[in-house]
Design an enzyme around this catalytic site. Structure first.
Site, PDB file in Angstrom:
ATOM      1  N   THR A  48      -5.116  -7.139  10.762  1.00 22.50           N
ATOM      2  CA  THR A  48      -5.358  -5.864  10.077  1.00 22.50           C
ATOM      3  C   THR A  48      -4.823  -4.683  10.874  1.00 22.50           C
ATOM      4  OG1 THR A  48      -7.312  -6.802   9.045  1.00 22.50           O
ATOM      5  CG2 THR A  48      -7.154  -4.409   9.058  1.00 22.50           C
ATOM      6  N   HIS A 108      -2.056  -5.349   1.722  1.00 21.95           N
ATOM      7  CA  HIS A 108      -3.351  -6.011   1.556  1.00 21.95           C
ATOM      8  C   HIS A 108      -3.042  -7.418   1.075  1.00 21.95           C
ATOM      9  CE1 HIS A 108      -7.370  -6.981  -0.027  1.00 21.95           C
ATOM     10  NE2 HIS A 108      -6.678  -7.550  -1.015  1.00 21.95           N
ATOM     11  N   TYR A 136     -12.434  -2.340  -4.041  1.00 19.02           N
ATOM     12  CA  TYR A 136     -12.980  -2.425  -2.684  1.00 19.02           C
ATOM     13  C   TYR A 136     -14.506  -2.386  -2.662  1.00 19.02           C
ATOM     14  CZ  TYR A 136      -8.292  -2.038  -0.764  1.00 19.02           C
ATOM     15  OH  TYR A 136      -6.981  -2.273  -0.435  1.00 19.02           O
ATOM     16  N   GLU A 175      -9.168 -11.063  -7.228  1.00 16.38           N
ATOM     17  CA  GLU A 175      -8.214  -9.964  -7.073  1.00 16.38           C
ATOM     18  C   GLU A 175      -7.042 -10.095  -8.048  1.00 16.38           C
ATOM     19  OE1 GLU A 175      -9.238  -8.957  -2.413  1.00 16.38           O
ATOM     20  OE2 GLU A 175      -7.305  -9.872  -2.875  1.00 16.38           O
ATOM     21  N   ASN A 193      -1.873   0.129   7.136  1.00 15.97           N
ATOM     22  CA  ASN A 193      -1.287  -1.124   7.620  1.00 15.97           C
ATOM     23  C   ASN A 193      -0.355  -1.781   6.605  1.00 15.97           C
ATOM     24  OD1 ASN A 193      -3.133  -2.238   5.830  1.00 15.97           O
ATOM     25  ND2 ASN A 193      -4.524  -2.918   7.435  1.00 15.97           N
ATOM     26  N   LYS A 219       0.820  -1.210   0.000  1.00 17.96           N
ATOM     27  CA  LYS A 219       0.000   0.000   0.000  1.00 17.96           C
ATOM     28  C   LYS A 219       0.862   1.272   0.000  1.00 17.96           C
ATOM     29  CE  LYS A 219      -3.908  -2.101   2.440  1.00 17.96           C
ATOM     30  NZ  LYS A 219      -4.759  -1.989   3.635  1.00 17.96           N
ATOM     31  N   ARG A 269      -1.515 -14.711   4.806  1.00 21.73           N
ATOM     32  CA  ARG A 269      -2.241 -14.096   5.928  1.00 21.73           C
ATOM     33  C   ARG A 269      -1.449 -14.235   7.230  1.00 21.73           C
ATOM     34  NH1 ARG A 269      -5.975 -10.628   4.389  1.00 21.73           N
ATOM     35  NH2 ARG A 269      -6.854 -10.817   6.463  1.00 21.73           N
ATOM     36  N   PHE A 316     -16.051   3.654   6.263  1.00 22.39           N
ATOM     37  CA  PHE A 316     -14.631   3.894   6.010  1.00 22.39           C
ATOM     38  C   PHE A 316     -14.241   3.840   4.538  1.00 22.39           C
ATOM     39  CE2 PHE A 316     -15.115  -0.649   6.870  1.00 22.39           C
ATOM     40  CZ  PHE A 316     -14.494  -1.214   5.767  1.00 22.39           C
ATOM     41  N   ARG A 334       2.757  -6.581   9.260  1.00 21.65           N
ATOM     42  CA  ARG A 334       2.000  -5.423   9.755  1.00 21.65           C
ATOM     43  C   ARG A 334       2.500  -4.979  11.127  1.00 21.65           C
ATOM     44  NH1 ARG A 334      -3.895  -7.367   7.592  1.00 21.65           N
ATOM     45  NH2 ARG A 334      -3.846  -6.281   5.592  1.00 21.65           N
TER      46      ARG A 334
END
Length: 136
Positions: free
Chosen positions: A92, A116, A50, A127, A113, A10, A86, A58, A103
């Site tokens: 998150t 993704h 998203y 995705e 964070n 990100k 993950r 948000f 993270r």
């Protein structure tokens, strides 16, 4: 059996020059990087990506953040790719992420964070196709 998943670095991490750090952690965890690109997400594309969050309070902030700088989506491959990714990235919220996860290490807060990752094999397929429509 090897599976694939999507991980995206990100803007908060690209702004801090952490692309190489993230890639290094992935390679050390024995992921194969099948595809990778760097881009600036347009607002319409961020909203489409998203769309699952449509109507949530948000979403506008998330779209603004994800369009604020460069992102680096990539396709990762290994056995149990989704689960292992993950586990590597952590919760998150970096404050709740396990010590040693990406993270925990580089995330700034719940909004920034740093990465993704797809949360299921089904979402990974969607995705991956979003960012790499021609990938076989």
């Amino acid at each position: 059996m090897k599976t694939r998943t999507l991980l995206m670095i990100k803007p908060d991490a690209t702004d801090r020059n952490l692309i190489g750090h993230v890639v290094n952690r992935l390679e050390k965890a024995r992921f194969k990087i099948v595809a990778l690109r760097m881009l600036h997400l347009a607002e319409a594309d961020a909203r489409r990506f998203y769309a699952v969050h449509e109507g949530k309070p948000f979403l506008n902030d998330l779209v603004a953040f994800m369009t604020s700088g460069l992102v680096v989506p990539m396709v990762l491959e290994k056995e149990n790719a989704v689960e292992d990714t993950r586990a590597l990235i952590g919760a998150t919220n970096p404050e709740k992420a396990a010590c040693g996860t990406l993270r925990w290490e580089i995330g700034l807060n719940i909004e920034k964070n740093s990465v993704h990752a797809s949360d299921s094999n089904e979402n990974a397929a969607v995705e991956i196709k979003f960012f790499f429509p021609d990938l076989k």
